[in-house]
Design an enzyme around this catalytic site. Sequence first.
Site, PDB file in Angstrom:
ATOM      1  N   CYS A  42       0.993  -1.194  -0.113  1.00 13.12           N
ATOM      2  CA  CYS A  42       0.146   0.056   0.068  1.00 13.12           C
ATOM      3  C   CYS A  42       1.005   1.312   0.006  1.00 13.12           C
ATOM      4  CB  CYS A  42      -0.868  -0.116   1.252  1.00 13.12           C
ATOM      5  SG  CYS A  42      -1.861   1.372   1.545  1.00 13.12           S
ATOM      6  N   VAL A 283      -5.961  -7.848 -13.009  1.00 14.42           N
ATOM      7  CA  VAL A 283      -7.076  -8.832 -13.149  1.00 14.42           C
ATOM      8  C   VAL A 283      -7.079  -9.337 -11.493  1.00 14.42           C
ATOM      9  CG1 VAL A 283      -7.361  -9.335 -15.536  1.00 14.42           C
ATOM     10  CG2 VAL A 283      -5.516 -10.503 -13.962  1.00 14.42           C
ATOM     11  N   HIS A 457     -22.835  25.105   4.322  1.00 15.77           N
ATOM     12  CA  HIS A 457     -23.034  25.761   2.920  1.00 15.77           C
ATOM     13  C   HIS A 457     -21.904  26.780   2.703  1.00 15.77           C
ATOM     14  CE1 HIS A 457     -25.233  27.344  -0.472  1.00 15.77           C
ATOM     15  NE2 HIS A 457     -24.849  28.586  -0.163  1.00 15.77           N
TER      16      HIS A 457
END
Length: 478
Positions: A42, A283, A457
């Site tokens: 990772c 794959v 917002h």
Amino acid sequence: MSDPYDVLIIGAGPGGYVTAIRAAQLGFRTAVVDREHLGGICLNWGCIPTKALLRSAEIFHYLQHAKEYGLSAEGVSFDTAAIVKRSRGVSGRLNGGVGMLLKKNKVDVIWGEARIEAAPKGTTPGRVAVAQTTRAEAPKGAKGPGAYAAKHIIVATGARPRVIPGIEPDKRQIWTYYEAMVPETMPKSLLVMGSGAIGIEFASFYRTMGAEVTVVELLPQILPVEDAEIAALARKRFEKQGIRILTGAKVTTVAKGQDGVTATVEADGKAQTITAEKLISAVGVVGNIENLGLEALGVTIERGLVATDGLGRTAVPGIYAIGDVAGPPMLAHKAEHEGVLCIETIKGLPTHPMDKGKIPGCTYCQPQIASVGLTEAKAKEQGFDVRVGRFPFMGNGKAIALGEPDGLIKTVFDRKTGQLLGAHMVGAEVTELIQGYVVAMQLETTEEDLMHTVFPHPTLSEMMHESVLDAYGRVIHV
């Protein structure tokens, strides 16, 4: 043989090193064995360096479209070597950080190839033989080959790319994600086998950098684990960018030439040939279970992965497995959480198996994709009467201001109880938004709780609120 450790972990990837740190916090004398790199795939060859590459591609994209923002950027170009150098530098920095964390927590690092020689029996520690590795030089301060004992042995060896017979990677024309992360030059054309997260992220990166990209997917849908509606929207965006996508298709043969590869692709009973400079095989992955001595000790292996009870325990007392080697979803954050559950179970703390239905998945292509829980189709398959909410990015002021009006947030609820069953997103920064729904699901939040939550917002997160409102006929801004 040295004095026994309380816990010895084989593998220093996200699952392994996080488990080691938590073990040390709990008072265990702890060691971690690795043969190649702290931080695992990772940090070194997956999650982190690919994000660095994708960030370079994102900035390159914005520079190419500077006029849309009232800006001017002339003669925009890129330096492949510099892009790769930055990516590797990011990994290197974090790799060193893992070493510092282990040292800070007094976790011993043992460098080499590990093999479990005997299973723990009663109070007798298990034995781990560590042999010399030629894969990488040992970090400073690490212990070397030898025989080590531990009361509890945790296997966290991760996974590697799956190889298709006849299409074996050669590091030159047929790549895995290793080679795809360090190109010497940018290929002019690319064929990607597989449209999961790995395949799509590389397709997105190389297309943004100018390559002609074709993606071949065996299943009828790209991004097969995602909600069908979200995957379809993502496909439209990819194709608009110029990525060619073939679904329900299979690469049957690959012939290598001097300047590239020629693949035979079968779809709908017809065959066609596709020529590209490079081929990326994406794959899937397979667990790293070989040469650990597991089967000889009686550890159950199912479909190439270590079988556990959901808390890391195998069929053999004292031997545990976490992360990719213990099965899907093969995600770093799953491995980390699984490791913590495992070590806390060993300590005797109250634990319970994690609910894998609440593990989010993220794909960092352009546009980003993120999801958690059941897709609409899966919810219906499981017998739920669902209510579905949708909110498009074009209805959000922040998205328009960002120049990112394309995208969708979709929520799936149980009509009877108001339970949030799943959330699915495609669009700008959705990988950062998804955690809001993950927390909601973990806390068993209902639609009423979400509808009465105040969202700031102007933010993209407002769309999460509106999607919930839409599921109940109360949407405002569309």
